[in-house]
Each structure stands twice: as C-alpha cells, then as structure tokens.
Design a protein around this motif. Structure first.
Motif, short mmCIF file in Angstrom:
data_model
loop_
_atom_site.label_atom_id
_atom_site.label_comp_id
_atom_site.label_asym_id
_atom_site.label_seq_id
_atom_site.Cartn_x
_atom_site.Cartn_y
_atom_site.Cartn_z
N GLY A 313 0.83 -1.19 0.00
CA GLY A 313 0.00 0.00 0.00
C GLY A 313 0.87 1.24 0.00
N LEU A 314 0.45 2.24 -0.78
CA LEU A 314 1.15 3.51 -0.81
C LEU A 314 0.16 4.62 -0.48
N ASP A 315 0.35 5.27 0.66
CA ASP A 315 -0.44 6.45 1.00
C ASP A 315 0.20 7.62 0.25
N CYS A 316 -0.37 7.94 -0.90
CA CYS A 316 0.22 8.97 -1.77
C CYS A 316 0.22 10.34 -1.09
N LEU A 323 5.84 8.55 -5.05
CA LEU A 323 4.76 8.31 -5.99
C LEU A 323 5.18 7.41 -7.15
N HIS A 324 6.47 7.23 -7.36
CA HIS A 324 6.96 6.32 -8.41
C HIS A 324 6.95 4.87 -7.95
N THR A 325 6.55 4.63 -6.71
CA THR A 325 6.51 3.27 -6.15
C THR A 325 5.06 2.84 -5.92
N VAL A 326 4.89 1.58 -5.51
CA VAL A 326 3.56 1.08 -5.12
C VAL A 326 3.49 0.84 -3.62
N GLY A 327 4.45 1.39 -2.88
CA GLY A 327 4.40 1.33 -1.43
C GLY A 327 5.14 0.17 -0.82
N GLN A 328 4.83 -0.05 0.45
CA GLN A 328 5.49 -1.10 1.25
C GLN A 328 4.52 -2.24 1.53
N PRO A 329 5.03 -3.46 1.74
CA PRO A 329 4.15 -4.57 2.08
C PRO A 329 3.37 -4.30 3.37
N PRO A 346 19.54 -10.07 -3.91
CA PRO A 346 19.92 -9.14 -2.84
C PRO A 346 19.12 -7.85 -2.89
N GLN A 347 19.08 -7.13 -1.77
CA GLN A 347 18.40 -5.85 -1.65
C GLN A 347 18.86 -4.90 -2.76
N GLY A 348 17.90 -4.27 -3.42
CA GLY A 348 18.20 -3.30 -4.46
C GLY A 348 18.28 -3.86 -5.85
N GLU A 349 18.34 -5.20 -5.96
CA GLU A 349 18.39 -5.81 -7.29
C GLU A 349 16.99 -6.15 -7.79
N THR A 350 16.89 -6.35 -9.09
CA THR A 350 15.61 -6.61 -9.73
C THR A 350 15.30 -8.10 -9.72
N GLY A 351 14.02 -8.44 -9.48
CA GLY A 351 13.61 -9.84 -9.50
C GLY A 351 12.11 -9.97 -9.64
N GLU A 395 15.73 1.80 -0.99
CA GLU A 395 16.42 1.75 0.31
C GLU A 395 15.47 1.83 1.50
N ASP A 396 14.25 2.29 1.28
CA ASP A 396 13.27 2.38 2.36
C ASP A 396 12.25 1.25 2.35
N GLY A 397 12.44 0.27 1.47
CA GLY A 397 11.54 -0.87 1.41
C GLY A 397 10.27 -0.63 0.59
N PHE A 398 10.27 0.42 -0.24
CA PHE A 398 9.15 0.68 -1.13
C PHE A 398 9.39 -0.06 -2.45
N LEU A 399 8.35 -0.71 -2.94
CA LEU A 399 8.49 -1.53 -4.15
C LEU A 399 8.33 -0.68 -5.40
N ILE A 400 9.30 -0.77 -6.30
CA ILE A 400 9.23 -0.13 -7.61
C ILE A 400 8.98 -1.21 -8.64
N LEU A 401 7.85 -1.15 -9.31
CA LEU A 401 7.52 -2.15 -10.33
C LEU A 401 8.16 -1.76 -11.65
N MET A 402 8.76 -2.77 -12.30
CA MET A 402 9.38 -2.54 -13.60
C MET A 402 8.42 -2.90 -14.73
N ASP A 403 7.80 -4.08 -14.63
CA ASP A 403 6.87 -4.53 -15.67
C ASP A 403 6.35 -5.90 -15.34
N ARG A 404 5.35 -6.33 -16.12
CA ARG A 404 4.92 -7.72 -16.06
C ARG A 404 6.02 -8.60 -16.65
N LYS A 405 6.29 -9.74 -16.02
CA LYS A 405 7.35 -10.61 -16.51
C LYS A 405 7.06 -11.07 -17.93
N LYS A 406 5.77 -11.35 -18.22
CA LYS A 406 5.42 -11.82 -19.56
C LYS A 406 5.55 -10.72 -20.60
#
Length: 510
Positions: A313-316, A323-329, A346-351, A395-406
C-alpha cells in the motif's frame, strides 16, 4: 453476537455480519443503484429468500452459483444470498465471448446462473445445462422463496469457498481463482482503519472484478453504503459522488485519468471524500500528484493479485516523494524477489515478485498444474504466490515495479521494460496515452513496438513522435515502429489488452 463482536473476533463470515447489521441498523441503506436501494434489513431478508430458494432447487453447500449481469442491487443480493446458503459465488464477465462464458459455467459446475436482459444474449444459443433465472424481470421475484422464508442454517469454515474469480482469458482459457472465506476475512480485517463503517463507497467497476470486491465487501462488512454504477462515465461519476456525499471510491488509473481531465472537475463538491483507492494497472506518478493536489481526502494505491500472495500500500498523500513506487508490504505480508532460477536476489536488485499472506487463493479450480506453476516455496517450505511482475525495493523498502514478466522484451540479449519506454513516449505533447509491446524479430529475437492515442489539435505524425522518443532512449531500447490508434483496447477494469495489439499486428502481417 453484535456486528462489532463479530468484526473483532478471530474469524467470522460475511452473512452473519450482515445479519447483525440488519438487527442493529435496519433502515440504513446497504446498497444503492440508479433505480433502487436495499436497506440492511431488506438485504438480509432478500438473502434469506435467495438462500432458501437455492436450497429448494437442490443447490448444495459448496456448489457454485454463476452470475452474468451488470451491477445492481439484485446482483449484490444474489451474491450475498449465495454465501448464506454456503455456496460459492461465481461472478462472470459478460464481456467474455459466449463460448468462454459457457466454458466457465461448466468449469465451475454451477447448476444455476443468474442473468439480466442486457447480458442474456451473451449465453443464448450456448449448450448450458444450468438453470437460468432473469434478475431484472418478474421471473426473479417468482423464483424467490416466499417472503419470510428462512434457509436451513449451514456451518461455513475458513477454508470453504467464498467465490471463484475467473482470469480475463486474454492469454488463454480463463482460470478460476478460488478464494476462501478466510481470504475474504483478511480483506475485511485489513480495512479496519479505513473508515468503512460510515462510508458511502462509489463502486464503478464490475462486481465480477476483484478490484471492486476489495472495496465493496469491506463496505458492507463494516456497515457502510455501497453505490453501484452500472457503467462508468466521468461526469456521471462526479455528479453521483456529489449527490450521495461519497466518502470512498475504488477506481482504476484510467478512470482517474478521465475524471481529472473533465474540464470543470474543480466545480464539483467532493469535500466529503475521506479516502480514494486504486489498483489493477500502472498508475503514473504525475497522475497521482494531480489527484492529491486537487481532490480532497487521502489517495491510497494498492498493489496485489486476485490470486493473493502479498500486497503493498502507498499512501500517496503521506509519501509524496514515493509516488513512483507502489508502497510497502502490509503488516503480516511477506514479499520477496527471486531470479529465474528461484533464488532470492539481494536488496536493491531486480527480480520477480513472490508473496505470502493470510490472503491467498486456494488454487485454480480444477487445475493442479496451473496452481503449482503459480507457487514458489522458500527453504523452510512456506508457500508463496508468484505475482508475475518484475520489481525492486528501494532503500526504504518501497516496491518499484518494472513490468509484467510476460511483457518483458528481450532484444539482442538485453532486457527492455516497456514501462520505461512508455514513460518517455507519453511525455510527447501529441501523445494522449500509449503502450509498448514486444513483437518477434529475426534480427533481435524481439523488438519493441509502440501504440499511441493522438492528442487532438497537435500536428505531429507517428514518425516524428518515434524519432523524438528514440532520441531520449538508450540504443538498445529504441522503438522499431509506432502506430497511431483511436483507442487502446482495455479490459473492464482498465488494463491494456496487449495481446489484442499483438494479434492485430500478426493479422496485418498475413
């Protein structure tokens, strides 16, 4: 038990909570549509009549009840009455092909299907064994058990089926996602601080969508009022929200985009709003910022899946720099990122995003292999759901989405994220909205191709826009083609249907 006692217990079922609301606030409006309303007492009585009629017709506890209709108070009552009978609601998308609807009705094993006049034609002529009942005619009233009828009480457990939500089917045969009462209970509890007890919630997406249900169900559970829109239009939404003094709304990003573009948006009185939420599709930081600035009340973005897993959840309003993230778990939600071999990164890498929480599907109905393919297990044997998205944590644990894997494009061995290209393309003043897909390429394996809806009054052709866009991109990212299109194909909840664009290009090539 009182509604408050049920809502603070370890587990309760929605039909029991609605019964308590009916006793405590019988005259409060539970559900409203354009033509009618149901108070909590009226909803409770109608649920009894529906559940008793289902039992009379031999529909057994645990069986599915299908619904193919537009949102209405009758639709809401059938959904809730199905649950009171201990059955599983199977709300289906009327926009599906007749063949897909017939397949879904057969797949869920529903002995009865409720339809309305607008959508009856969707299954006409199909070989459907299920009994059909029209919701919007006297046929429904005639089908109901008599006034005052009570169903035989049933015991509902946490793992019993609540509903089956079918995937859109844009990438193959729709899969039935089985959600349990425990999963829905977790959604209700998660909204304990959302102010839904006094809510007037605008529900303008279809009731077969999990996007709608994650706000519709908590509104009823906490004793609020749900206002159902049969079909969304921006000006109609604003007028209805002003009329009802709406406090809550769940909207998908394309709806927000159209609302904020209404020329006299600021003339509508939206001061009653407490919270607006969004999910289901990419939500640009610029659009979030515009909503925070011009629309009263908090804006919260949710990220998650119909299948469950973990949600963020991201409280905008509270985090304007995120706002470029979708928030924290959420608390109690365990979200991790894994590589193609299933190892945590590892932390900071894409997966690839995987998640675990109390809100997880039982599985895909009748599809053990598909269920297994959607699961990932950690070294301790804990079950996670694969989200199918690629992202990284800041670095603050906010998730940045890159794209759908497919949707990831692999061109010449390089990973290309369509969202990065779309972010540049949409900056051109001649582009109203856009999307980027990957198409086969003999030279590169895949290559990115863009589609855009032109802005009126700006004279710029596709070649000029593509040249401008490619000048802003890295050499490996550049678009190989760009097509103007009148409208991006979207699902009922606003997701761009990239498969339709790929099919269109394939058809043009033959």
């Amino acid at each position: 038990m009182s509604a408050a006692d049920l809502l603070t217990s370890d587990f309760a079922v929605l039909p029991d909570i609605l019964r308590a609301h009916a006793a405590e606030q019988p005259d409060k409006i539970a559900v409203a549509d354009a033509v009618s309303t149901l108070s909590y007492a009226e909803l409770d009585a109608l649920m009894d009549r529906i559940a008793a009629a289902l039992q009379r017709d031999g529909v057994r506890q645990g069986q599915s009840v299908a619904i193919v209709a537009s949102a209405s108070v009758e639709y809401a009552a059938v959904f809730m009455g199905t649950l009171r009978a201990g059955c599983v609601a199977a709300p289906l998308a009327p926009s599906s092909t007749p063949e897909s609807l017939a397949a879904m009705i057969a797949d869920c094993g529903a002995p009865i299907v409720f339809v309305d006049g607008e959508n009856a034609a969707a299954i006409a002529g199909q070989d459907i064994a299920a009994k059909q009942v029209r919701l919007d005619t006297e046929e429904f009233r005639d089908w109901l058990a008599p006034e005052g009828a009570k169903p035989v009480p049933v015991t509902i457990g946490p793992e019993d089926g609540f509903n089956i939500i079918y995937s859109s089917g844009t990438t193959g045969t729709p899969k039935g996602i089985v959600q349990s009462h425990r999963m829905r209970w977790s959604h209700i509890g998660r909204n304990s601080a959302g102010g839904y007890g006094d809510a007037v919630t605008m529900n303008s997406t279809p009731l077969y969508s999990n996007t709608t249900l994650v706000s519709f169900l908590p509104t009823l559970a906490w004793g609020g009022t749900s206002v159902l829109m049969k079909k969304f239009d921006a000006r109609g939404f604003l007028a209805l929200a002003e009329q009802h003094r709406a406090t809550h709304a769940m909207l998908v990003p394309v709806q927000y985009q159209r609302l904020m573009a209404v020329p006299d948006f600021d003339s509508f009185d939206l001061s009653s709003f407490v919270m607006k939420t969004s999910t289901s599709a990419p939500f640009s930081a610029a659009l979030k910022a515009d909503i925070v600035a011009r629309w009263p009340g908090r804006l919260v973005e949710f990220y998650g899946m119909t299948e469950g897993g973990a949600s963020t959840g991201l409280d905008c309003t509270a985090f304007p720099d995120k706002l470029h993230t979708v928030g924290q778990p959420f608390p109690g939600h365990d979200m991790r990122l894994i590589d193609d071999d299933g190892n945590e990164v590892p932390q900071g890498e894409t997966g690839e995003v995987v998640g675990r929480s109390p809100a997880m599907m039982t599985g895909y109905h009748g599809r053990q292999q598909a269920t297994a393919d959607a699961e990932w297990y950690d070294k301790q044997g804990n079950r996670y759901i694969r989200h199918g998205d690629i992202g990284r944590f800041d670095e603050d644990g906010f998730l940045i989405l890159m794209d759908r894997k497919k949707d990831l494009i692999i061109s010449g061995g390089f990973n290309i994220y369509p969202v990065d290209l779309e972010a540049v393309l949409k900056q051109h003043p001649a582009v109203q909205e856009c999307t980027v897909i990957g198409v086969p390429s003999e030279a590169w394996g895949e290559t990115p191709v863009g589609f855009y809806v032109p802005n009126t009054g700006i004279d710029a052709g596709a070649d000029e826009i593509m040249a401008w866009t490619n000048a802003q991109l890295g050499k490996t990212q550049r678009l190989s083609a760009l097509h103007a299109i009148d409208e991006l194909p979207r699902s009922a909840i606003g997701k761009v249907l990239k498969r339709e664009l790929r099919d269109r290009l394939a058809a043009e090539a033959t």
